[in-house]
Write a protein that holds these residues in place. Structure first.
Motif, mmCIF file in Angstrom:
data_model
loop_
_atom_site.group_PDB
_atom_site.id
_atom_site.type_symbol
_atom_site.label_atom_id
_atom_site.label_comp_id
_atom_site.label_asym_id
_atom_site.label_seq_id
_atom_site.Cartn_x
_atom_site.Cartn_y
_atom_site.Cartn_z
ATOM 1 N N GLY A 125 31.784 -39.397 -9.071
ATOM 2 C CA GLY A 125 31.086 -39.239 -7.798
ATOM 3 C C GLY A 125 29.628 -39.655 -7.882
ATOM 4 O O GLY A 125 29.197 -40.339 -8.825
ATOM 5 N N GLN A 126 28.892 -39.232 -6.892
ATOM 6 C CA GLN A 126 27.471 -39.574 -6.812
ATOM 7 C C GLN A 126 26.716 -38.388 -6.231
ATOM 8 O O GLN A 126 27.127 -37.822 -5.213
ATOM 9 C CB GLN A 126 27.278 -40.813 -5.931
ATOM 10 N N LYS A 127 25.639 -38.027 -6.898
ATOM 11 C CA LYS A 127 24.780 -36.946 -6.416
ATOM 12 C C LYS A 127 23.503 -37.556 -5.843
ATOM 13 O O LYS A 127 22.874 -38.404 -6.471
ATOM 14 C CB LYS A 127 24.434 -35.992 -7.559
ATOM 15 N N ILE A 128 23.147 -37.144 -4.646
ATOM 16 C CA ILE A 128 21.942 -37.655 -3.995
ATOM 17 C C ILE A 128 20.904 -36.546 -3.942
ATOM 18 O O ILE A 128 21.185 -35.440 -3.456
ATOM 19 C CB ILE A 128 22.257 -38.158 -2.572
ATOM 20 N N THR A 129 19.721 -36.813 -4.457
ATOM 21 C CA THR A 129 18.636 -35.832 -4.439
ATOM 22 C C THR A 129 17.363 -36.485 -3.914
ATOM 23 O O THR A 129 17.124 -37.671 -4.144
ATOM 24 C CB THR A 129 18.360 -35.265 -5.846
ATOM 25 N N PRO A 130 16.549 -35.740 -3.189
ATOM 26 C CA PRO A 130 15.299 -36.305 -2.679
ATOM 27 C C PRO A 130 14.266 -36.471 -3.780
ATOM 28 O O PRO A 130 14.318 -35.797 -4.812
ATOM 29 C CB PRO A 130 14.844 -35.267 -1.652
ATOM 30 N N LEU A 131 13.327 -37.364 -3.567
ATOM 31 C CA LEU A 131 12.183 -37.475 -4.462
ATOM 32 C C LEU A 131 11.360 -36.187 -4.363
ATOM 33 O O LEU A 131 11.322 -35.538 -3.316
ATOM 34 C CB LEU A 131 11.315 -38.674 -4.079
ATOM 35 N N ALA A 159 14.702 -36.585 4.449
ATOM 36 C CA ALA A 159 15.382 -36.747 3.162
ATOM 37 C C ALA A 159 15.258 -35.509 2.283
ATOM 38 O O ALA A 159 16.052 -35.322 1.361
ATOM 39 C CB ALA A 159 14.811 -37.954 2.416
ATOM 40 N N GLY A 160 14.259 -34.675 2.571
ATOM 41 C CA GLY A 160 14.077 -33.455 1.784
ATOM 42 C C GLY A 160 12.974 -33.543 0.757
ATOM 43 O O GLY A 160 12.924 -32.710 -0.168
ATOM 44 N N VAL A 161 12.069 -34.541 0.884
ATOM 45 C CA VAL A 161 10.942 -34.648 -0.046
ATOM 46 C C VAL A 161 10.139 -33.345 -0.014
ATOM 47 O O VAL A 161 9.758 -32.860 1.054
ATOM 48 C CB VAL A 161 10.047 -35.851 0.324
ATOM 49 N N LYS A 162 9.898 -32.793 -1.181
ATOM 50 C CA LYS A 162 9.268 -31.468 -1.257
ATOM 51 C C LYS A 162 7.791 -31.497 -0.877
ATOM 52 O O LYS A 162 7.276 -30.566 -0.267
ATOM 53 C CB LYS A 162 9.430 -30.896 -2.670
ATOM 54 N N GLU A 163 7.083 -32.560 -1.271
ATOM 55 C CA GLU A 163 5.647 -32.616 -0.979
ATOM 56 C C GLU A 163 5.255 -34.038 -0.600
ATOM 57 O O GLU A 163 5.546 -34.995 -1.312
ATOM 58 C CB GLU A 163 4.841 -32.153 -2.187
ATOM 59 N N LEU A 164 4.592 -34.161 0.535
ATOM 60 C CA LEU A 164 4.152 -35.452 1.053
ATOM 61 C C LEU A 164 2.629 -35.464 1.109
ATOM 62 O O LEU A 164 2.018 -34.669 1.832
ATOM 63 C CB LEU A 164 4.752 -35.691 2.437
ATOM 64 N N ILE A 165 2.034 -36.363 0.323
ATOM 65 C CA ILE A 165 0.576 -36.456 0.230
ATOM 66 C C ILE A 165 0.116 -37.686 1.008
ATOM 67 O O ILE A 165 0.522 -38.810 0.697
ATOM 68 C CB ILE A 165 0.113 -36.606 -1.236
ATOM 69 N N MET A 166 -0.715 -37.493 2.009
ATOM 70 C CA MET A 166 -1.220 -38.611 2.813
ATOM 71 C C MET A 166 -2.656 -38.927 2.425
ATOM 72 O O MET A 166 -3.470 -38.022 2.234
ATOM 73 C CB MET A 166 -1.146 -38.272 4.303
ATOM 74 N N ARG A 397 19.829 -41.588 -6.538
ATOM 75 C CA ARG A 397 21.247 -41.333 -6.713
ATOM 76 C C ARG A 397 21.591 -41.224 -8.195
ATOM 77 O O ARG A 397 21.174 -42.061 -8.990
ATOM 78 C CB ARG A 397 22.063 -42.448 -6.051
ATOM 79 N N SER A 398 22.318 -40.187 -8.535
ATOM 80 C CA SER A 398 22.795 -39.992 -9.907
ATOM 81 C C SER A 398 24.321 -40.094 -9.907
ATOM 82 O O SER A 398 24.981 -39.484 -9.069
ATOM 83 C CB SER A 398 22.388 -38.615 -10.446
ATOM 84 N N SER A 399 24.859 -40.848 -10.867
ATOM 85 C CA SER A 399 26.311 -40.938 -10.995
ATOM 86 C C SER A 399 26.846 -39.651 -11.614
ATOM 87 O O SER A 399 26.224 -39.070 -12.504
ATOM 88 C CB SER A 399 26.699 -42.122 -11.880
ATOM 89 N N LEU A 400 27.990 -39.207 -11.129
ATOM 90 C CA LEU A 400 28.663 -38.034 -11.672
ATOM 91 C C LEU A 400 29.929 -38.485 -12.400
ATOM 92 O O LEU A 400 30.751 -39.209 -11.835
ATOM 93 C CB LEU A 400 29.044 -37.059 -10.551
#
Length: 437
Positions: A125-131, A159-166, A397-400
């Motif tokens: 499979g494939q695991k999708i995680t945000p930056l 996407a779920g990015v935990k911290e966005l620095i502008m 994306r990480s392969s499982l």
């Protein structure tokens, strides 16, 4: 009178003319590159001290510490509250539409179990995680683009990015309320009033105050672009963007004033922007040219438009709309308008375009601000192999792979044979151990 290149697909040297039109020398200025290299090295070495020094020099400020260059959430909310009612309503609606569109993009991974007896229990499979953390560069001062904040920040947050620095430069301390309001609406976590190569360096390497990010997105000037190129590999970047482009494919039935203004809409960005009309009706092209001459004097940015149209614009006559679509695919434009009465039936003919605007009422400017799809698009023909900015640009994306004992015996034999064939005996033995067990 304005001089715009005009030629036809029936010309014997048509291909040479089209290639010459599309040719763009995007080579980097060596002096800019050297300056940027020095700034990046200094920021990497001295951190906050260097960032403050360059910011004071280039933006004519007198900051003594990074705390003076960071804005609070309260200041962002104050900027939002300060907007005139119509501006706030427009910004909020645009933000909502951009968010709804990007929420439809895939967010989840997938997996499946092997069903054959010799592989039963094996899962792939494939695991999708945000930056974890993303940096957003936003032009500042008079060249302020709140739409860029929305288009870059909202998909990152979806996407779920935990911290966005502008980061946004504020020359002479000039802060644009619309840009800061857009940051408030988009969920930006921290905002620093810094810009240029020093801001890119701060995001890429991290300083005592600015945290290192995983990816840098957003437009900027030549120094920003050069800095993003140089830090790529240390961090990710969105793309190396070229000048703005629009290609209008028209059947000759749209109001020629509309088409002329659509060509202007990209030409006004800068002198290197490209605006092209492709149409099978030569008489209609004459009418569009007349509209260009009539409307150009009314444009506040008429000199920029004039230069762009004369240097890189074109009015091209083609045999029919099929040929027009083939030429569009050859050009692979950033923005493609199908200004055709029955435009939907022509969409399938298009394979290379950053964004496709379907029908005469769909102006490119709607896509820039409030339609919903992202306005960060591939340029310079790169739509042949790349896509608009989206949620997927803020994910990894990480392969499982989970192999059962039975599966290890079946697949191990295959892996061992191939590894031996490649001359990698340790690979083969690693697989063989599981087979022999």
């Amino acid at each position: 009178m304005i001089t715009i290149k005009r030629f036809s697909s029936t010309d014997t040297d048509f291909k040479a003319k089209l290639d010459a039109l599309l040719a763009f020398e995007g080579a980097q200025d060596e002096s800019i590159d050297r300056t940027v290299a020095d700034i990046l090295a200094d920021v990497k070495k001295r951190g906050d001290e260097a960032v403050i020094e360059y910011t004071n020099r280039f933006d004519r400020l007198t900051a003594k510490s990074m705390s003076e260059l960071e804005l609070s959430h309260e200041e962002l909310q104050q900027a939002l509250a300060s907007l005139p009612a119509d501006q706030r309503a427009a910004l909020e609606l645009a933000a909502q539409r951009v968010r709804v569109y990007h929420e439809r993009q895939p967010l989840q991974g997938w997996q499946y179990e092997e069903q054959s007896d010799d592989l039963k229990g094996t899962m792939l499979g494939q695991k999708i995680t945000p930056l974890d953390r993303v940096g957003l560069y936003v032009p500042g001062g008079k060249a302020a683009y709140p739409s860029s904040v929305l288009m870059n920040a909202i998909p990152a947050k979806v996407a779920g990015v935990k911290e966005l620095i502008m980061v946004v430069p504020t020359p002479n301390g000039e802060r644009n309320a619309l840009v800061l309001a857009a940051a408030a609406l988009s969920g930006v976590d921290r905002v620093f009033c810094i810009g240029g190569a020093q801001a890119v360096g701060a995001l890429a390497y991290g300083t005592q105050t600015v945290p290192q990010v995983d990816k840098i997105v957003g437009p900027g000037n030549a120094y920003v672009a050069a800095a993003k190129r140089r830090v790529f590999g240390v961090v990710g970047i969105d793309m190396v963007a070229g000048p703005s482009e629009i290609l209008v494919v028209c059947d000759g039935k749209t109001d020629p004033d509309w088409v002329a203004m659509d060509l202007f809409s990209q030409a006004e960005h800068d002198e290197l922007a490209q605006s092209i009309l492709v149409c099978p009706d030569a008489a209609y092209i004459d009418r569009v040219y007349a509209s260009i001459e009539k409307l150009l004097p009314t444009m506040p940015r008429q000199e920029i438009i004039r230069t762009a149209l004369q240097d890189r614009g074109a009015l091209i006559t083609v045999r029919d709309l099929d040929e027009a679509c083939a030429i569009a695919n050859r050009i692979a434009p950033e923005h493609l308008e199908l200004s055709i009465a029955d435009a939907d039936q022509w969409v399938d003919k298009i394979t290379n375009a950053g964004a496709i605007f379907i029908g005469p009422y769909t102006s490119e400017s709607l896509g820039d601000y409030c339609a919903g799809p992202n306005h960060v698009l591939p340029t310079s023909g790169s739509a042949r192999f790349s896509s608009p900015l989206g949620v997927y640009d803020f994910q990894k994306r990480s392969s499982l792979i989970r192999v059962s004992q039975t599966g290890a015996k079946t697949l191990g034999r295959v892996a061992s044979i191939l590894a031996q064939g490649e001359g990698l005996p340790a690979h083969a033995k690693s697989a063989d151990y599981r087979v022999e067990s």
